[in-house]
Design a protein around this motif. Sequence first.
Motif, PDB file in Angstrom:
ATOM      1  N   PRO A  44       6.372 -52.646  -2.076  1.00  0.00           N
ATOM      2  CA  PRO A  44       6.015 -53.824  -3.025  1.00  0.00           C
ATOM      3  C   PRO A  44       5.596 -53.482  -4.406  1.00  0.00           C
ATOM      4  O   PRO A  44       5.768 -54.025  -5.160  1.00  0.00           O
ATOM      5  N   LEU A  45       5.050 -52.141  -4.546  1.00  0.00           N
ATOM      6  CA  LEU A  45       4.718 -51.841  -5.997  1.00  0.00           C
ATOM      7  C   LEU A  45       5.409 -50.819  -6.484  1.00  0.00           C
ATOM      8  O   LEU A  45       5.173 -50.110  -7.710  1.00  0.00           O
ATOM      9  N   LEU A  46       6.703 -50.679  -6.131  1.00  0.00           N
ATOM     10  CA  LEU A  46       7.592 -49.706  -6.714  1.00  0.00           C
ATOM     11  C   LEU A  46       8.031 -50.136  -8.093  1.00  0.00           C
ATOM     12  O   LEU A  46       8.046 -49.165  -9.179  1.00  0.00           O
ATOM     13  N   TYR A  47       8.000 -51.264  -8.479  1.00  0.00           N
ATOM     14  CA  TYR A  47       8.395 -51.696  -9.861  1.00  0.00           C
ATOM     15  C   TYR A  47       7.266 -51.242 -10.711  1.00  0.00           C
ATOM     16  O   TYR A  47       7.343 -51.153 -11.958  1.00  0.00           O
ATOM     17  N   GLN A  48       6.263 -51.014 -10.226  1.00  0.00           N
ATOM     18  CA  GLN A  48       5.038 -50.411 -11.080  1.00  0.00           C
ATOM     19  C   GLN A  48       4.911 -48.859 -11.328  1.00  0.00           C
ATOM     20  O   GLN A  48       4.857 -48.874 -12.536  1.00  0.00           O
ATOM     21  N   VAL A  49       5.677 -48.452 -10.599  1.00  0.00           N
ATOM     22  CA  VAL A  49       6.197 -46.987 -10.948  1.00  0.00           C
ATOM     23  C   VAL A  49       7.181 -46.982 -11.965  1.00  0.00           C
ATOM     24  O   VAL A  49       7.301 -46.429 -13.081  1.00  0.00           O
ATOM     25  N   ALA A  50       8.260 -47.705 -11.822  1.00  0.00           N
ATOM     26  CA  ALA A  50       9.322 -47.984 -12.789  1.00  0.00           C
ATOM     27  C   ALA A  50       8.944 -48.623 -14.037  1.00  0.00           C
ATOM     28  O   ALA A  50       9.627 -48.033 -14.929  1.00  0.00           O
ATOM     29  N   THR A  51       7.787 -49.356 -14.221  1.00  0.00           N
ATOM     30  CA  THR A  51       7.425 -49.654 -15.505  1.00  0.00           C
ATOM     31  C   THR A  51       6.181 -48.808 -16.069  1.00  0.00           C
ATOM     32  O   THR A  51       5.562 -49.500 -16.943  1.00  0.00           O
ATOM     33  N   ALA A  52       5.850 -47.760 -15.464  1.00  0.00           N
ATOM     34  CA  ALA A  52       4.811 -46.748 -16.076  1.00  0.00           C
ATOM     35  C   ALA A  52       3.227 -47.270 -15.752  1.00  0.00           C
ATOM     36  O   ALA A  52       2.492 -46.859 -16.424  1.00  0.00           O
ATOM     37  N   GLY A  53       3.236 -48.278 -15.011  1.00  0.00           N
ATOM     38  CA  GLY A  53       1.927 -48.505 -14.485  1.00  0.00           C
ATOM     39  C   GLY A  53       1.273 -47.744 -13.673  1.00  0.00           C
ATOM     40  O   GLY A  53      -0.108 -47.672 -13.620  1.00  0.00           O
ATOM     41  N   LEU A  54       1.912 -47.396 -12.768  1.00  0.00           N
ATOM     42  CA  LEU A  54       1.308 -46.426 -11.629  1.00  0.00           C
ATOM     43  C   LEU A  54       2.184 -45.043 -11.637  1.00  0.00           C
ATOM     44  O   LEU A  54       3.171 -45.230 -12.073  1.00  0.00           O
ATOM     45  N   SER A  55       1.396 -44.084 -11.042  1.00  0.00           N
ATOM     46  CA  SER A  55       2.400 -42.847 -10.740  1.00  0.00           C
ATOM     47  C   SER A  55       2.795 -42.802  -9.282  1.00  0.00           C
ATOM     48  O   SER A  55       2.324 -43.542  -8.468  1.00  0.00           O
ATOM     49  N   ALA A  56       3.814 -41.847  -8.958  1.00  0.00           N
ATOM     50  CA  ALA A  56       4.375 -41.973  -7.649  1.00  0.00           C
ATOM     51  C   ALA A  56       3.265 -41.826  -6.877  1.00  0.00           C
ATOM     52  O   ALA A  56       3.271 -42.421  -5.508  1.00  0.00           O
ATOM     53  N   THR A 169      11.822 -58.820  -6.951  1.00  0.00           N
ATOM     54  CA  THR A 169      11.802 -57.534  -7.896  1.00  0.00           C
ATOM     55  C   THR A 169      12.322 -58.110  -9.305  1.00  0.00           C
ATOM     56  O   THR A 169      11.651 -57.156 -10.386  1.00  0.00           O
ATOM     57  N   GLY A 170      13.146 -58.504  -9.357  1.00  0.00           N
ATOM     58  CA  GLY A 170      13.860 -59.033 -10.478  1.00  0.00           C
ATOM     59  C   GLY A 170      12.849 -59.712 -11.564  1.00  0.00           C
ATOM     60  O   GLY A 170      12.736 -59.032 -12.735  1.00  0.00           O
ATOM     61  N   VAL A 171      12.010 -60.629 -11.006  1.00  0.00           N
ATOM     62  CA  VAL A 171      11.165 -61.362 -11.941  1.00  0.00           C
ATOM     63  C   VAL A 171      10.095 -60.236 -12.020  1.00  0.00           C
ATOM     64  O   VAL A 171       9.410 -60.385 -13.212  1.00  0.00           O
ATOM     65  N   GLU A 172       9.581 -59.725 -11.151  1.00  0.00           N
ATOM     66  CA  GLU A 172       8.342 -58.588 -11.607  1.00  0.00           C
ATOM     67  C   GLU A 172       8.775 -57.650 -12.500  1.00  0.00           C
ATOM     68  O   GLU A 172       8.103 -57.274 -13.585  1.00  0.00           O
ATOM     69  N   LEU A 173      10.228 -57.153 -12.556  1.00  0.00           N
ATOM     70  CA  LEU A 173      10.491 -56.117 -13.763  1.00  0.00           C
ATOM     71  C   LEU A 173      10.726 -56.769 -15.039  1.00  0.00           C
ATOM     72  O   LEU A 173      10.140 -56.371 -15.983  1.00  0.00           O
ATOM     73  N   ALA A 174      11.151 -57.860 -15.033  1.00  0.00           N
ATOM     74  CA  ALA A 174      11.495 -58.571 -16.182  1.00  0.00           C
ATOM     75  C   ALA A 174      10.039 -59.072 -17.074  1.00  0.00           C
ATOM     76  O   ALA A 174       9.828 -58.593 -18.268  1.00  0.00           O
ATOM     77  N   GLY A 175       9.262 -59.609 -16.273  1.00  0.00           N
ATOM     78  CA  GLY A 175       7.844 -60.154 -16.918  1.00  0.00           C
ATOM     79  C   GLY A 175       7.126 -58.809 -17.461  1.00  0.00           C
ATOM     80  O   GLY A 175       6.445 -58.901 -18.345  1.00  0.00           O
ATOM     81  N   THR A 176       7.306 -57.534 -16.548  1.00  0.00           N
ATOM     82  CA  THR A 176       6.411 -56.516 -16.997  1.00  0.00           C
ATOM     83  C   THR A 176       7.271 -55.855 -18.163  1.00  0.00           C
ATOM     84  O   THR A 176       6.474 -55.206 -19.028  1.00  0.00           O
ATOM     85  N   LEU A 177       8.723 -55.610 -18.308  1.00  0.00           N
ATOM     86  CA  LEU A 177       9.255 -55.322 -19.541  1.00  0.00           C
ATOM     87  C   LEU A 177       8.667 -56.117 -20.760  1.00  0.00           C
ATOM     88  O   LEU A 177       8.579 -55.544 -21.618  1.00  0.00           O
TER      89      LEU A 177
END
Length: 420
Positions: A44-56, A169-177
């Motif tokens: 559930p928090l994978l998008y945060q890694v994709a958008t540089a908010g968290l590390s792996a 996932t799409g909503v989370e990615l778009a909002g964070t971008l």
Amino acid sequence: MSDSRKHVVIVGGGFGGLWATRALASADVRITLIDRRNHHLFQPLLYQVATAGLSAPDIAAPLRHILRKQANAEVRLGEVVALDAGARQVRLADGEAIGYDYLLLASGATHAYFGHDEWAPNAPGLKTLDDALLIRRRVLLAFERAEAAQSEAERAAWLHFAVVGGGPTGVELAGTLAEIARHTLRREFRRIDPAQAKVRLIEAGPRVLASFPESLSAKASAQLQRLGVEVVTGTPVGAIDGEGYRLGEDRIAARTVLWAAGVAASPLGALLDAPRDRAGRVQVQPDLSVPGHPEIFVAGDLASLKQANGQPVPGVAPAAKQMGSYVARAIRARMRGKPTTPFAYVDYGNLATIGRRAAVVDLRGLRFSGFLAWAFWLAAHVFFLIGFRNRLIVMLNWSWAYFTYQRHARIIFGGKPDPS
């Protein structure tokens, strides 16, 4: 010396497989947990890694470390490539055959491009840490390429981000971008204004977050637009390549397209001689066993099962956890010669974050959005992270990001010098 205990083989160290393994900690069995990767991922928090908010490492932990105190469990790093239900064996890619008394397949899901697998190289999906790091690299490099662009058209193409799929996932990615473009990268470039980046969320259906009540879906769409995301519904993407995508009759130049539109079950389901649905999920019995093979269970995204109301059990983390725990109880019942009761999914509600202080929550009819929903979403995800260190680090990172708008993991590494 031979071990007379029943051997339980569990394929997949995700929510279903890990919860089943831990639920069998006190059982008189020996467990072999097999996974292609050495870690459990809090997806559930994978998008945060994709958008540089968290590390792996913030959202993943080594399976061996998690199970280090469970004496009846061993972890095997490997990939199951064949299954012999008659001989009760699974075969690994290195040729080793592992016998079992009970088998649980919980290998999850992968991306589905609706018959257009050729889109995959230009529209990566988000299921693994490798996917997240690839997306992070593409997003950050897009701003770098825009800074170096020699024409306005080239610059605009690099600053156009399209997310295909309006689910969580799409909503989370778009909002964070949108947040990255408008806040995180502010004043860091000299030739471009990152805030001019266009973030477009494309959903083929009539609304985003279709699994939520319509009222929350509308609020999510409004919150996305306030963050600067252009929401497009009712129009599917017609084509995707390295230069952009087609939407209806229009050809749009965009160098960063991300896929969040569909999932398909792990190919492991095809190894079973059992009926599968259109997404490749195994159609299991009410006790999650495979028809004709009461010793084989399927859980998580790989299982297809309808609830009492006729709706399928959703492919979400809580369902996978419940299935894993249930399979452990079913195995215990089988060993005692007791009957099993049908699996019953308990729906605790839906959560989706949209961006900073923006989220929607549906808890069995209790519906709310905005800052309160965002705070609830944050608390719930931190609570369910495995390991005290993970919870502490994530809270510190999110607190820092909240007050500074900064994302600490904005490091570009690996891959080719240019994503094009």
